[in-house]
Scaffold this motif. Structure first.
Motif, PDB file in Angstrom:
ATOM      1  N   ASN A  62       0.819  -1.210   0.000  1.00  0.00           N
ATOM      2  CA  ASN A  62       0.000   0.000   0.000  1.00  0.00           C
ATOM      3  C   ASN A  62       0.859   1.269   0.000  1.00  0.00           C
ATOM      4  OD1 ASN A  62      -2.741   0.633  -0.159  1.00  0.00           O
ATOM      5  ND2 ASN A  62      -2.855   1.187   2.009  1.00  0.00           N
ATOM      6  N   ASN A  63       2.185   1.065  -0.209  1.00  0.00           N
ATOM      7  CA  ASN A  63       3.152   2.178  -0.272  1.00  0.00           C
ATOM      8  C   ASN A  63       3.219   2.982   1.025  1.00  0.00           C
ATOM      9  OD1 ASN A  63       3.792   1.551  -2.995  1.00  0.00           O
ATOM     10  ND2 ASN A  63       1.998   2.697  -3.690  1.00  0.00           N
ATOM     11  N   GLU A  64       2.909   2.352   2.153  1.00  0.00           N
ATOM     12  CA  GLU A  64       2.992   3.012   3.460  1.00  0.00           C
ATOM     13  C   GLU A  64       4.309   2.589   4.127  1.00  0.00           C
ATOM     14  OE1 GLU A  64      -0.527   1.895   5.585  1.00  0.00           O
ATOM     15  OE2 GLU A  64      -1.872   2.742   4.086  1.00  0.00           O
ATOM     16  N   TYR A  65       5.426   3.070   3.581  1.00  0.00           N
ATOM     17  CA  TYR A  65       6.727   2.543   3.963  1.00  0.00           C
ATOM     18  C   TYR A  65       7.145   2.914   5.379  1.00  0.00           C
ATOM     19  CZ  TYR A  65       6.951   1.629  -1.036  1.00  0.00           C
ATOM     20  OH  TYR A  65       6.669   1.186  -2.299  1.00  0.00           O
ATOM     21  N   LYS A  66       6.871   4.135   5.802  1.00  0.00           N
ATOM     22  CA  LYS A  66       7.246   4.530   7.172  1.00  0.00           C
ATOM     23  C   LYS A  66       6.460   3.725   8.203  1.00  0.00           C
ATOM     24  CE  LYS A  66       8.873   9.205   6.178  1.00  0.00           C
ATOM     25  NZ  LYS A  66       8.697  10.667   6.447  1.00  0.00           N
ATOM     26  N   GLN A  67       5.179   3.525   7.957  1.00  0.00           N
ATOM     27  CA  GLN A  67       4.369   2.707   8.852  1.00  0.00           C
ATOM     28  C   GLN A  67       4.836   1.251   8.822  1.00  0.00           C
ATOM     29  OE1 GLN A  67       0.078   3.168   8.570  1.00  0.00           O
ATOM     30  NE2 GLN A  67       0.301   5.287   7.897  1.00  0.00           N
ATOM     31  N   ALA A  68       5.182   0.786   7.629  1.00  0.00           N
ATOM     32  CA  ALA A  68       5.664  -0.590   7.482  1.00  0.00           C
ATOM     33  C   ALA A  68       6.941  -0.802   8.295  1.00  0.00           C
ATOM     34  CB  ALA A  68       5.915  -0.919   6.013  1.00  0.00           C
ATOM     35  N   LEU A  69       7.836   0.189   8.280  1.00  0.00           N
ATOM     36  CA  LEU A  69       9.090   0.082   9.031  1.00  0.00           C
ATOM     37  C   LEU A  69       8.818   0.017  10.538  1.00  0.00           C
ATOM     38  CD1 LEU A  69      12.161  -0.014   8.915  1.00  0.00           C
ATOM     39  CD2 LEU A  69      12.180   2.496   8.991  1.00  0.00           C
ATOM     40  N   ALA A  70       7.877   0.814  11.009  1.00  0.00           N
ATOM     41  CA  ALA A  70       7.530   0.796  12.434  1.00  0.00           C
ATOM     42  C   ALA A  70       6.978  -0.568  12.836  1.00  0.00           C
ATOM     43  CB  ALA A  70       6.512   1.892  12.736  1.00  0.00           C
ATOM     44  N   VAL A  71       6.146  -1.145  11.974  1.00  0.00           N
ATOM     45  CA  VAL A  71       5.555  -2.453  12.263  1.00  0.00           C
ATOM     46  C   VAL A  71       6.615  -3.545  12.251  1.00  0.00           C
ATOM     47  CG1 VAL A  71       3.940  -4.218  11.420  1.00  0.00           C
ATOM     48  CG2 VAL A  71       3.253  -1.818  11.426  1.00  0.00           C
ATOM     49  N   ILE A  72       7.513  -3.512  11.263  1.00  0.00           N
ATOM     50  CA  ILE A  72       8.530  -4.564  11.159  1.00  0.00           C
ATOM     51  C   ILE A  72       9.531  -4.456  12.304  1.00  0.00           C
ATOM     52  CG2 ILE A  72      10.441  -3.593   9.780  1.00  0.00           C
ATOM     53  CD1 ILE A  72       8.569  -6.835   8.918  1.00  0.00           C
ATOM     54  N   ASN A  73       9.829  -3.244  12.752  1.00  0.00           N
ATOM     55  CA  ASN A  73      10.722  -3.075  13.909  1.00  0.00           C
ATOM     56  C   ASN A  73      10.066  -3.632  15.173  1.00  0.00           C
ATOM     57  OD1 ASN A  73      12.974  -1.941  12.693  1.00  0.00           O
ATOM     58  ND2 ASN A  73      12.200   0.143  12.874  1.00  0.00           N
ATOM     59  N   ARG A  74       8.754  -3.467  15.276  1.00  0.00           N
ATOM     60  CA  ARG A  74       8.020  -4.038  16.407  1.00  0.00           C
ATOM     61  C   ARG A  74       8.101  -5.562  16.359  1.00  0.00           C
ATOM     62  NH1 ARG A  74       6.346  -3.520  21.562  1.00  0.00           N
ATOM     63  NH2 ARG A  74       4.305  -4.446  21.934  1.00  0.00           N
ATOM     64  N   ALA A  75       7.982  -6.138  15.173  1.00  0.00           N
ATOM     65  CA  ALA A  75       8.071  -7.590  15.017  1.00  0.00           C
ATOM     66  C   ALA A  75       9.447  -8.098  15.442  1.00  0.00           C
ATOM     67  CB  ALA A  75       7.779  -7.988  13.567  1.00  0.00           C
ATOM     68  N   ILE A  76      10.489  -7.380  15.061  1.00  0.00           N
ATOM     69  CA  ILE A  76      11.856  -7.762  15.430  1.00  0.00           C
ATOM     70  C   ILE A  76      12.053  -7.646  16.946  1.00  0.00           C
ATOM     71  CG2 ILE A  76      14.285  -7.079  15.246  1.00  0.00           C
ATOM     72  CD1 ILE A  76      13.640  -6.292  12.309  1.00  0.00           C
ATOM     73  N   PHE A  77      11.549  -6.569  17.520  1.00  0.00           N
ATOM     74  CA  PHE A  77      11.665  -6.365  18.971  1.00  0.00           C
ATOM     75  C   PHE A  77      11.006  -7.515  19.742  1.00  0.00           C
ATOM     76  CE2 PHE A  77       9.549  -4.889  22.858  1.00  0.00           C
ATOM     77  CZ  PHE A  77      10.649  -4.516  23.611  1.00  0.00           C
ATOM     78  N   LEU A  78       9.795  -7.884  19.349  1.00  0.00           N
ATOM     79  CA  LEU A  78       9.083  -8.949  20.058  1.00  0.00           C
ATOM     80  C   LEU A  78       9.713 -10.312  19.803  1.00  0.00           C
ATOM     81  CD1 LEU A  78       5.374  -7.815  19.550  1.00  0.00           C
ATOM     82  CD2 LEU A  78       6.722  -7.735  21.657  1.00  0.00           C
ATOM     83  N   SER A  79      10.239 -10.522  18.602  1.00  0.00           N
ATOM     84  CA  SER A  79      10.937 -11.781  18.306  1.00  0.00           C
ATOM     85  C   SER A  79      12.123 -11.960  19.237  1.00  0.00           C
ATOM     86  CB  SER A  79      11.417 -11.799  16.850  1.00  0.00           C
ATOM     87  OG  SER A  79      10.339 -11.886  15.954  1.00  0.00           O
ATOM     88  N   ASN A  80      12.876 -10.885  19.433  1.00  0.00           N
ATOM     89  CA  ASN A  80      14.032 -10.943  20.327  1.00  0.00           C
ATOM     90  C   ASN A  80      13.611 -11.064  21.792  1.00  0.00           C
ATOM     91  OD1 ASN A  80      16.048 -10.771  18.322  1.00  0.00           O
ATOM     92  ND2 ASN A  80      15.772  -8.552  18.193  1.00  0.00           N
ATOM     93  N   LYS A  81      12.591 -10.316  22.171  1.00  0.00           N
ATOM     94  CA  LYS A  81      12.143 -10.308  23.568  1.00  0.00           C
ATOM     95  C   LYS A  81      11.646 -11.684  24.008  1.00  0.00           C
ATOM     96  CE  LYS A  81       9.058  -7.957  26.814  1.00  0.00           C
ATOM     97  NZ  LYS A  81       8.076  -6.846  27.013  1.00  0.00           N
ATOM     98  N   TYR A  82      10.857 -12.327  23.135  1.00  0.00           N
ATOM     99  CA  TYR A  82      10.259 -13.614  23.504  1.00  0.00           C
ATOM    100  C   TYR A  82      10.931 -14.804  22.812  1.00  0.00           C
ATOM    101  CZ  TYR A  82       6.690 -10.572  25.447  1.00  0.00           C
ATOM    102  OH  TYR A  82       6.039  -9.607  26.178  1.00  0.00           O
ATOM    103  N   ARG A  83      12.075 -14.523  22.174  1.00  0.00           N
ATOM    104  CA  ARG A  83      12.895 -15.567  21.544  1.00  0.00           C
ATOM    105  C   ARG A  83      12.107 -16.388  20.519  1.00  0.00           C
ATOM    106  NH1 ARG A  83      16.724 -17.651  26.602  1.00  0.00           N
ATOM    107  NH2 ARG A  83      17.385 -15.566  27.243  1.00  0.00           N
ATOM    108  N   ASN A  84      11.325 -15.665  19.728  1.00  0.00           N
ATOM    109  CA  ASN A  84      10.626 -16.284  18.596  1.00  0.00           C
ATOM    110  C   ASN A  84      11.439 -16.004  17.339  1.00  0.00           C
ATOM    111  OD1 ASN A  84       8.425 -17.181  20.140  1.00  0.00           O
ATOM    112  ND2 ASN A  84       7.444 -15.180  20.007  1.00  0.00           N
ATOM    113  N   SER A  85      12.481 -16.793  17.131  1.00  0.00           N
ATOM    114  CA  SER A  85      13.477 -16.439  16.114  1.00  0.00           C
ATOM    115  C   SER A  85      13.268 -17.108  14.756  1.00  0.00           C
ATOM    116  CB  SER A  85      14.874 -16.805  16.623  1.00  0.00           C
ATOM    117  OG  SER A  85      14.941 -18.191  16.940  1.00  0.00           O
TER     118      SER A  85
END
Length: 226
Positions: free
Chosen positions: A150-173
């Protein structure tokens, strides 16, 4: 049901490795199993649900037949949710695998240009999933893909960073390799040179997990972005 749970894990590993072209072989095996378990109604129903799910993924990934893939996912849910109606999807209670199918419905809807409906399903998933679960992280990952389309790149980056943060926090790698690939793609679209670092992290993780098919895919993509 332990064997079915193990089967679902193996399927997820195959999908994490981008082994979409091998789905026909897996489907042949599952169809044979389905024929042999006709005496057990619950088991055969769940097997057929997995078959419809994987066939939908094949139709989506290999054939690009999004409409037929979408119909497969709807049929899969109707097997275990009586009188399932996608227009009333928020009124049902889902088990984990049903939520996994619903996530693919959201993805397919975005490919069918049903963006508002797709976003509605993603938000429902994020509201109802445990933040510690891999499926929650996967839903964030796929919501980011939706926003890229949907060409919402800044929002997409915020969402993907959240996914990475939670993956690391809860060790869902298990999906971090593909999550970092999506991050690199978003950064490239935003003109951020950090995309090269994100691709390299994705590459390192894929090597660590032994995801050879994904590595081949990634290296082909990296050549295009040089």
């Amino acid at each position: 049901m332990k064997d079915i749970s193990e089967l679902e894990i193996l399927v997820e590993k195959m999908l994490d490795n981008n082994q979409f072209s091998n789905l026909t072989e897996v489907l042949d095996i599952l169809n044979n199993l389905y024929d042999n378990f006709s005496y057990d109604e619950d088991l055969s129903t769940h097997l057929y649900q997995i078959i419809l799910f994987l066939d939908g993924i094949y139709l989506d990934s290999n054939d690009k037949n999004y409409k037929l893939a979408y119909e497969n996912f709807l049929e899969a849910l109707s097997l275990t949710i009586e009188k399932f109606d996608i227009n009333n999807f928020e009124t049902y209670t889902y088990n984990t695998f049903e939520l996994r199918i619903l996530m693919n419905i959201a993805l397919t809807l975005s490919k069918l240009k049903e963006f508002d409906f797709s976003k509605k399903v993603f938000l429902f998933l994020l509201k109802n999933l445990d933040k510690k679960s891999q499926l929650y992280v996967s839903s964030l990952h796929n919501l980011a893909i939706f926003k890229i389309r949907n060409n919402e790149y800044k929002q997409a980056l915020a969402v993907i960073n959240r996914a990475i943060f939670l993956s690391n926090k809860y060790r869902n790698s298990s999906k971090l390799h593909s999550t970092y690939y999506e991050k690199g793609l978003i950064e490239y679209k935003l003109g951020d040179e950090n995309y090269k670092n994100s691709f390299e992290i994705s590459r390192s993780l894929a090597m660590a997990f032994g995801y050879e098919d994904f590595l081949k895919f990634l290296e082909e993509k990296m050549l295009k972005f040089q």
